[in-house]
Enzyme design. Structure first.
Site, PDB file in Angstrom:
ATOM      1  N   PRO A  94       0.835  -1.208   0.000  1.00 25.10           N
ATOM      2  CA  PRO A  94       0.000   0.000   0.000  1.00 25.10           C
ATOM      3  C   PRO A  94       0.864   1.251   0.000  1.00 25.10           C
ATOM      4  CG  PRO A  94      -0.026  -1.050   2.156  1.00 25.10           C
ATOM      5  CD  PRO A  94       0.687  -1.995   1.243  1.00 25.10           C
ATOM      6  N   LEU A  95       0.544   2.176  -0.899  1.00 22.76           N
ATOM      7  CA  LEU A  95       1.352   3.381  -1.089  1.00 22.76           C
ATOM      8  C   LEU A  95       0.429   4.592  -1.184  1.00 22.76           C
ATOM      9  CD1 LEU A  95       3.590   1.735  -3.800  1.00 22.76           C
ATOM     10  CD2 LEU A  95       4.486   2.620  -1.634  1.00 22.76           C
ATOM     11  N   THR A  96       0.384   5.401  -0.137  1.00 19.29           N
ATOM     12  CA  THR A  96      -0.479   6.582  -0.123  1.00 19.29           C
ATOM     13  C   THR A  96       0.002   7.585  -1.161  1.00 19.29           C
ATOM     14  OG1 THR A  96      -1.090   6.305   2.190  1.00 19.29           O
ATOM     15  CG2 THR A  96      -1.273   8.526   1.275  1.00 19.29           C
ATOM     16  N   ALA A 141      -4.063   3.193   1.400  1.00 20.68           N
ATOM     17  CA  ALA A 141      -5.002   3.156   2.512  1.00 20.68           C
ATOM     18  C   ALA A 141      -6.264   3.944   2.181  1.00 20.68           C
ATOM     19  CB  ALA A 141      -4.350   3.716   3.770  1.00 20.68           C
ATOM     20  N   GLN A 190      -7.050  -1.595   1.458  1.00 24.37           N
ATOM     21  CA  GLN A 190      -6.536  -1.426   2.820  1.00 24.37           C
ATOM     22  C   GLN A 190      -7.438  -0.441   3.563  1.00 24.37           C
ATOM     23  OE1 GLN A 190      -3.014   0.861   4.092  1.00 24.37           O
ATOM     24  NE2 GLN A 190      -2.143  -1.088   4.770  1.00 24.37           N
ATOM     25  N   TYR A 232      -1.510   4.220  13.449  1.00 27.29           N
ATOM     26  CA  TYR A 232      -2.879   4.685  13.208  1.00 27.29           C
ATOM     27  C   TYR A 232      -3.839   4.061  14.225  1.00 27.29           C
ATOM     28  CZ  TYR A 232      -0.685   6.643   9.095  1.00 27.29           C
ATOM     29  OH  TYR A 232       0.151   7.356   8.263  1.00 27.29           O
ATOM     30  N   ARG A 239      -2.551  -5.783   8.708  1.00 29.37           N
ATOM     31  CA  ARG A 239      -1.186  -5.280   8.807  1.00 29.37           C
ATOM     32  C   ARG A 239      -0.920  -4.858  10.251  1.00 29.37           C
ATOM     33  NH1 ARG A 239       2.081  -0.810   5.040  1.00 29.37           N
ATOM     34  NH2 ARG A 239       3.911  -2.147   4.807  1.00 29.37           N
ATOM     35  N   SER A 298      12.200  -2.294   2.591  1.00 32.80           N
ATOM     36  CA  SER A 298      13.500  -2.097   1.955  1.00 32.80           C
ATOM     37  C   SER A 298      14.126  -3.382   1.413  1.00 32.80           C
ATOM     38  CB  SER A 298      14.478  -1.405   2.923  1.00 32.80           C
ATOM     39  OG  SER A 298      13.987  -0.130   3.287  1.00 32.80           O
ATOM     40  N   GLY A 340       7.293  -1.763  -2.243  1.00 33.67           N
ATOM     41  CA  GLY A 340       6.659  -0.459  -2.213  1.00 33.67           C
ATOM     42  C   GLY A 340       7.146   0.484  -3.288  1.00 33.67           C
TER      43      GLY A 340
END
Length: 350
Positions: free
Chosen positions: A25-27, A58, A100, A182, A229, A298, A319
Site C-alpha cells: 500500500p502506497l499513499t 489506505a 486497505q 494509526y 497489517r 526495503s 513499495g
C-alpha cells in the site's frame, strides 16, 4: 536467484496468487476533492496488475478517519463506484486487489472533515501525536478525544461496513490497517493507550478493540478475504515501550486462531531492530505466528527471495520500486534493470 517469487501461492481455498510479489500500500493523495478514485488511479493500478496481489493505498472508512489530503474513501456511493472502476481495470488486466481499510485515529485532523458535522479527533486516549500534517505543514496535530464505549461500538460497525463496501466495489478482499501508528495500532501500544477500562492496561484489554474489528470484518466478508497489517515494533508516530511485547504476544496468538488470508508486517525498513522483540519485527512475528506472513521494508527482489527461501516470511511486498517501475514483476522475471525511485515521482500517477 528469484525463481521462488514466481511460484503461485494459495492464500486459502478461495484465493490463489499468480506469484509471491505483492504491491505494498502506497499513499498517493490522488483522489478528487470528494475522495473519489479517479480514472488516473484506475490506470495506475491496472499497469501494476502483474503483481500477485495489489494492496491498495489506505482507504478511509469514514470522514473522521482522514489525516492527509485527497486520500480516497470507501463510505459513499460515489466512492464505491469510483473504486469499481479501479478494480474492474485491475481484473481486466489479470490482477487481484485488496483494499486497505484505514482510520488514522489521533493522526486525523478536523480540517479534512469538519464539514461532516464533527471536529473530534478520536483515539484511545487524549494523547496528541507530535508534529504537523505531511503536505500541509500549517496544520498542527491536536489533542484527541478518548473514544467512548458507544463510539468504539460504532467504529467496529463502520469497519465492517467498509469491508462490505469494498466487496461491493469489486475488491478481492481487504487488509485492515492495524499498523504504523494509526487508530488500531494506537490501542496496541502503551505509548498511546493509557485507558483504565476494558480497553487498556492489560494485553487482553488493549487487544480487545483490534480483535473486535477483525471479527466484525470476518463476519461480514469471510476470514478468507480478510488480512491485517501490524506493527509490533513502535517506530512511527509512536513511542516505544517494552510492555508492548506482552500485548503482541497475546494479540498474535489470538490472530493465529482466526485463520486470516495473511498477516503483513508494517515497517519501512525491516533491518530495524527492537530490543523488546528480540530483533526485527518480521523475525519476531514469524517466531510466534505460523500462518501466512508478508514481509516488507526495503527488500529487493533478491533479498526478499532469499528471505522466503530462509522461511523468514512467505510473500514479499514491494513499495516504492513499484512506483518507479509499473512493470516491476516483468523486469525482475527477465533480469532487467530497475528504474530508481525518486521523490519527484510522487507528484504524478504513471
Amino acid at each position: 536467484m528469484t525463481d521462488n517469487l514466481f511460484q503461485p501461492f494459495a492464500l486459502n481455498e478461495t484465493i490463489t496468487l499468480d506469484n509471491r510479489i505483492l504491491m505494498a500500500p502506497l499513499t498517493r493523495c490522488m483522489a478528487d476533492d470528494e475522495l473519489v478514485p479517479t480514472q488516473a488511479m484506475a490506470d495506475y493500478y491496472a499497469r501494476r496488475a502483474e503483481a500477485g496481489l495489489i494492496i491498495s493505498e489506505a482507504v478511509i472508512i469514514r470522514p473522521d478517519g482522514q489525516g492527509y489530503p485527497n486520500t480516497p474513501g470507501l463510505f459513499t456511493a460515489a466512492q464505491i463506484d469510483g473504486w469499481r472502476t479501479v478494480t474492474d481495470a485491475v481484473h481486466q488486466a489479470g490482477g487481484k486487489i485488496f483494499a486497505q481499510l484505514w482510520h488514522t485515529g489521533r493522526v486525523a485532523h478536523p480540517y479534512f472533515f469538519e464539514k461532516s458535522g464533527t471536529s473530534d479527533v478520536l483515539a484511545p486516549s487524549a494523547i496528541a501525536v507530535e508534529g504537523s500534517v505531511p503536505r500541509m505543514r500549517e496544520l498542527s496535530y491536536q489533542v484527541p478525544k478518548a473514544v467512548s464505549h458507544d463510539e468504539i461500538t460504532q467504529l467496529i460497525a463502520d469497519y465492517g461496513q467498509a469491508a462490505a463496501n469494498a466487496i461491493d466495489a469489486g475488491f478481492d478482499g481487504v487488509e485492515i490497517h492495524g499498523a504504523n501508528g494509526y487508530l488500531i495500532d494506537q490501542f496496541l501500544h502503551h505509548g498511546s493507550n493509557h485507558r483504565s477500562d476494558e480497553y487498556g492496561q492489560s494485553p487482553e484489554n488493549m487487544a480487545r478493540f483490534p480483535l473486535a474489528v477483525v471479527d466484525a470484518i470476518c463476519a461480514r466478508i469471510g476470514n478468507d478475504r480478510t488480512a491485517l497489517r501490524v506493527s509490533p515494533g513502535a517506530y512511527f508516530n509512536m513511542a516505544s515501550d517494552d510492555r508492548d511485547r506482552a500485548v503482541f504476544d497475546y494479540f498474535l496468538a489470538e490472530l493465529e486462531q482466526r485463520d486470516l488470508a495473511f498477516l503483513h508486517i508494517g515497517i519501512f525498513d525491516d533491518a530495524m531492530q527492537f530490543d523488546y522483540l528480540g530483533g526485527s519485527a518480521s523475525s519476531y512475528v514469524r517466531s510466534v505466528y505460523s500462518k501466512t506472513l508478508v514481509g516488507v521494508g526495503s527488500y529487493s527482489a533478491e533479498t526478499g527471495s532469499a528471505a522466503i527461501s530462509n522461511n523468514q516470511f512467505d510473500l514479499l511486498a514491494i513499495g516504492r520500486p513499484f512506483i518507479a517501475n509499473p512493470d516491476y514483476v516483468a523486469k525482475v522475471r527477465q533480469g532487467n534493470e530497475l528504474v530508481s525511485y525518486s521523490d519527484e515521482m510522487l507528484t504524478s500517477l504513471v
